[in-house]
Scaffold this motif. Structure first.
Motif, short mmCIF file in Angstrom:
data_model
loop_
_atom_site.label_atom_id
_atom_site.label_comp_id
_atom_site.label_asym_id
_atom_site.label_seq_id
_atom_site.Cartn_x
_atom_site.Cartn_y
_atom_site.Cartn_z
N ILE A 1 -27.52 -11.49 55.57
CA ILE A 1 -26.87 -12.65 54.99
C ILE A 1 -27.47 -12.89 53.61
CG2 ILE A 1 -26.63 -15.17 55.17
CD1 ILE A 1 -24.85 -13.79 57.11
N ALA B 1 -24.01 -19.39 51.37
CA ALA B 1 -24.27 -18.22 52.20
C ALA B 1 -23.10 -17.25 52.14
CB ALA B 1 -24.53 -18.65 53.65
N TYR B 2 -23.42 -15.96 52.14
CA TYR B 2 -22.40 -14.91 52.05
C TYR B 2 -22.69 -13.83 53.07
CZ TYR B 2 -21.56 -17.02 47.46
OH TYR B 2 -21.31 -17.90 46.42
N GLN B 3 -21.61 -13.17 53.51
CA GLN B 3 -21.74 -12.01 54.39
C GLN B 3 -20.87 -10.88 53.86
OE1 GLN B 3 -21.21 -12.84 58.56
NE2 GLN B 3 -21.23 -10.68 59.16
N LEU C 1 -19.64 -17.80 53.44
CA LEU C 1 -19.72 -18.48 54.73
C LEU C 1 -19.77 -19.99 54.58
CD1 LEU C 1 -22.26 -16.17 56.59
CD2 LEU C 1 -19.76 -16.04 56.59
N GLN D 1 -31.27 -20.20 59.12
CA GLN D 1 -30.74 -19.07 59.86
C GLN D 1 -29.27 -19.34 60.23
OE1 GLN D 1 -32.54 -16.20 60.38
NE2 GLN D 1 -34.09 -17.21 59.11
N LYS E 1 -24.15 -14.68 62.10
CA LYS E 1 -23.23 -13.78 61.41
C LYS E 1 -21.90 -13.68 62.15
CE LYS E 1 -26.61 -10.52 59.45
NZ LYS E 1 -26.98 -9.07 59.43
N SER F 1 -34.43 -10.98 55.64
CA SER F 1 -33.10 -11.29 56.17
C SER F 1 -33.14 -12.68 56.80
CB SER F 1 -32.68 -10.26 57.21
OG SER F 1 -31.39 -10.52 57.70
N PRO F 2 -32.42 -13.64 56.24
CA PRO F 2 -31.49 -13.50 55.12
C PRO F 2 -32.19 -13.21 53.79
CG PRO F 2 -31.79 -15.81 55.68
CD PRO F 2 -32.50 -15.04 56.74
N SER G 1 -17.10 -21.86 62.57
CA SER G 1 -17.98 -22.38 61.52
C SER G 1 -17.43 -23.67 60.95
CB SER G 1 -18.14 -21.36 60.39
OG SER G 1 -18.87 -21.91 59.32
#
Length: 249
Positions: A84, A100-102, A125, A139, A142, A171-172, A204
Motif C-alpha cells: 500500500i 492511500a493507494y493500491q 483507496l 494499516q 488491501k 509496508s505500507p 470501504s
C-alpha cells in the motif's frame, strides 16, 4: 542649501512609489491571468466529466497527447503483489493524514496478445487520518480480489520545490510526493500515468477528496484583489507623505 536635498528626497519618494505601485499592480494582473487559465481548465474538466467513461485502452491512448485529469474511467481491476502506498502531508476537512493507494492490474487490449504489457493502475483507496504518532503508520485492508471500479482519473501537478518520491522502506510504503516515474522504478513495476479515484470501493468508507486543480480561479481572483488593494493603499499613503512633506517645506 537645503532645497536640493529636499527636492532630491521628494524625487526619490516618487520613484519608489512608482516602482512599488507598478510591482503590486503587475502581481494583481498576473493573478488575473492565472484565474483566466484556471477558468479554461475548469471548463475542460466539466466537459471531460460529462463525457462517457473511457476504457483502459482509451485512457492509455489519450495519455500520449493530453492531460487525463477529469476523465471518467470504468475498469475491472485485480490486485498485484505490491505494498500500500501512503502519500504524506494530506489535509481533509481539517485533519492531517495520508492518501492511500493500491496497485492494480487492468487488462487492456493495446494490441493483440499484448495485454500483459499494459501498465498497472494506481487506485486511490481514500484519505486516512495519520493519528498523533507519526512513527506508527495506519494499516489498511488491501483489495484482495477482482473488483469493478468506476470514477475519475487525475494526474498530480509536480511541486517545483519538492517533487522527488522520498520513499520509506516498509509496508505500507510512505512517500512524500506522488512521482509516478520514480514510484514505478522503486516498485519495479510499470505504472499508468494517471490515478483512478473510484466513486466507491466495496467494503470501504474512506473519503475521496477531489482537488484536480491546486488552486481555483476564484482564489486567484481573491489574490488579485488583495494585490490591487495593497497597491491602492500604498499609493494613498505615499501621496499623503508627499503632500505632508511639501506642506512642511
Amino acid at each position: 542649501m537645503k532645497a536640493p536635498t529636499v527636492r532630491g528626497g521628494t524625487i526619490f519618494l516618487v520613484l519608489v512609489t512608482l516602482l512599488v505601485f507598478t510591482i503590486l499592480v503587475k502581481l494583481g494582473l498576473w493573478q488575473l491571468d492565472r484565474a483566466a487559465e484556471k477558468q479554461v481548465l475548469q471548463q475542460a474538466l466539466t466537459l471531460k466529466q460529462a463525457a462517457a467513461p473511457l476504457d483502459y485502452q482509451g485512457l492509455l491512448v489519450l495519455a500520449e497527447r493530453e492531460s487525463l485529469t477529469g476523465y471518467r474511467l470504468a475498469v475491472k481491476a485485480t490486485p498485484v503483489d505490491a505494498p500500500i502506498i501512503l502519500l504524506d502531508n494530506q489535509v481533509y476537512e481539517g485533519h492531517v493524514g495520508y492518501l492511500a493507494y493500491q496497485v492494480m492490474r487492468v487488462e487492456a487490449e493495446v494490441e493483440a496478445g499484448a495485454e500483459a504489457d499494459a501498465p498497472l493502475l494506481l487506485v486511490e483507496l481514500g484519505f486516512i487520518d495519520s493519528g498523533l504518532d507519526r512513527q506508527k503508520l495506519p494499516q489498511l485492508t488491501k483489495l484482495s480480489q477482482e473488483v469493478t471500479l468506476s470514477g475519475r482519473v487525475y494526474q498530480r501537478a509536480s511541486n517545483p520545490l519538492s517533487q522527488h518520491l522520498l520513499a520509506e522502506t516498509g509496508s505500507p510504503m510512505r512517500i512524500q510526493n506522488l512521482n509516478l516515474p520514480e514510484l514505478s522504478q522503486t516498485l519495479k513495476l510499470p505504472l499508468a500515468p494517471a490515478i483512478l479515484q473510484p466513486e466507491a470501493i466495496p467494503g470501504s468508507a474512506l473519503p475521496h477528496p477531489w482537488q484536480p486543480l491546486p488552486m481555483s480561479a476564484q482564489k486567484h481572483q481573491g489574490y488579485a484583489l488583495q494585490w490591487f488593494s495593497m497597491a491602492t493603499a500604498f499609493l494613498m499613503i505615499m501621496a499623503y507623505l508627499l503632500i505632508f512633506k511639501r506642506k512642511n517645506k
